[in-house]
Design a protein around this motif. Structure first.
Motif, PDB file in Angstrom:
ATOM      1  N   ARG A  51     -66.739 -33.918  44.757  1.00  0.00           N
ATOM      2  CA  ARG A  51     -66.120 -33.276  45.926  1.00  0.00           C
ATOM      3  C   ARG A  51     -66.101 -31.752  45.830  1.00  0.00           C
ATOM      4  O   ARG A  51     -65.975 -31.081  46.832  1.00  0.00           O
ATOM      5  CB  ARG A  51     -64.718 -33.820  46.169  1.00  0.00           C
ATOM      6  N   LYS A  52     -66.259 -31.220  44.638  1.00  0.00           N
ATOM      7  CA  LYS A  52     -66.292 -29.764  44.465  1.00  0.00           C
ATOM      8  C   LYS A  52     -67.691 -29.184  44.665  1.00  0.00           C
ATOM      9  O   LYS A  52     -67.860 -27.975  44.724  1.00  0.00           O
ATOM     10  CB  LYS A  52     -65.766 -29.387  43.080  1.00  0.00           C
ATOM     11  N   ASN A  53     -68.684 -30.048  44.777  1.00  0.00           N
ATOM     12  CA  ASN A  53     -70.064 -29.602  44.957  1.00  0.00           C
ATOM     13  C   ASN A  53     -70.342 -29.431  46.456  1.00  0.00           C
ATOM     14  O   ASN A  53     -71.044 -30.221  47.082  1.00  0.00           O
ATOM     15  CB  ASN A  53     -71.032 -30.598  44.321  1.00  0.00           C
ATOM     16  N   THR A  54     -69.781 -28.381  47.012  1.00  0.00           N
ATOM     17  CA  THR A  54     -69.873 -28.174  48.461  1.00  0.00           C
ATOM     18  C   THR A  54     -71.310 -27.949  48.924  1.00  0.00           C
ATOM     19  O   THR A  54     -71.662 -28.339  50.039  1.00  0.00           O
ATOM     20  CB  THR A  54     -68.971 -27.007  48.909  1.00  0.00           C
ATOM     21  N   ASN A  55     -72.139 -27.350  48.088  1.00  0.00           N
ATOM     22  CA  ASN A  55     -73.544 -27.151  48.469  1.00  0.00           C
ATOM     23  C   ASN A  55     -74.245 -28.488  48.669  1.00  0.00           C
ATOM     24  O   ASN A  55     -74.985 -28.672  49.640  1.00  0.00           O
ATOM     25  CB  ASN A  55     -74.289 -26.328  47.422  1.00  0.00           C
ATOM     26  N   ALA A  56     -74.015 -29.421  47.764  1.00  0.00           N
ATOM     27  CA  ALA A  56     -74.639 -30.740  47.884  1.00  0.00           C
ATOM     28  C   ALA A  56     -74.103 -31.484  49.108  1.00  0.00           C
ATOM     29  O   ALA A  56     -74.870 -32.117  49.834  1.00  0.00           O
ATOM     30  CB  ALA A  56     -74.401 -31.561  46.622  1.00  0.00           C
TER      31      ALA A  56
END
Length: 72
Positions: A51-56
């Motif tokens: 959930r912290k991988n906003t780019n993905a």
């Protein structure tokens, strides 16, 4: 890791190394996955993303935009 169920596909991890990002590699991977799901009559594709991988998350939303009903 990919897990195939009789009715859908679950992707636990999909990575494109940093040097190949923004070159269309991820889109080609997603296109392959979508074609595989369609060919095998799968009802959904579920992508598990940190959930912290906003780019993905943004990438997957854009790449699967035309398939909104199948995103989980």
């Amino acid at each position: 890791m990919v897990r195939r169920f009789d009715f859908g596909l679950v992707l636990d991890k999909v990575y494109v190394i940093q040097g190949l990002q923004k070159l269309g590699v991820g889109s080609k991977i997603i296109d392959f996955i979508k074609q595989f799901a369609k060919k095998n009559n799968l009802l959904f594709i579920r992508l598990n993303v940190n959930r912290k991988n906003t780019n993905a998350i943004q990438f997957y939303k854009k790449a699967l935009q035309s398939d909104k009903n199948s995103i989980q």
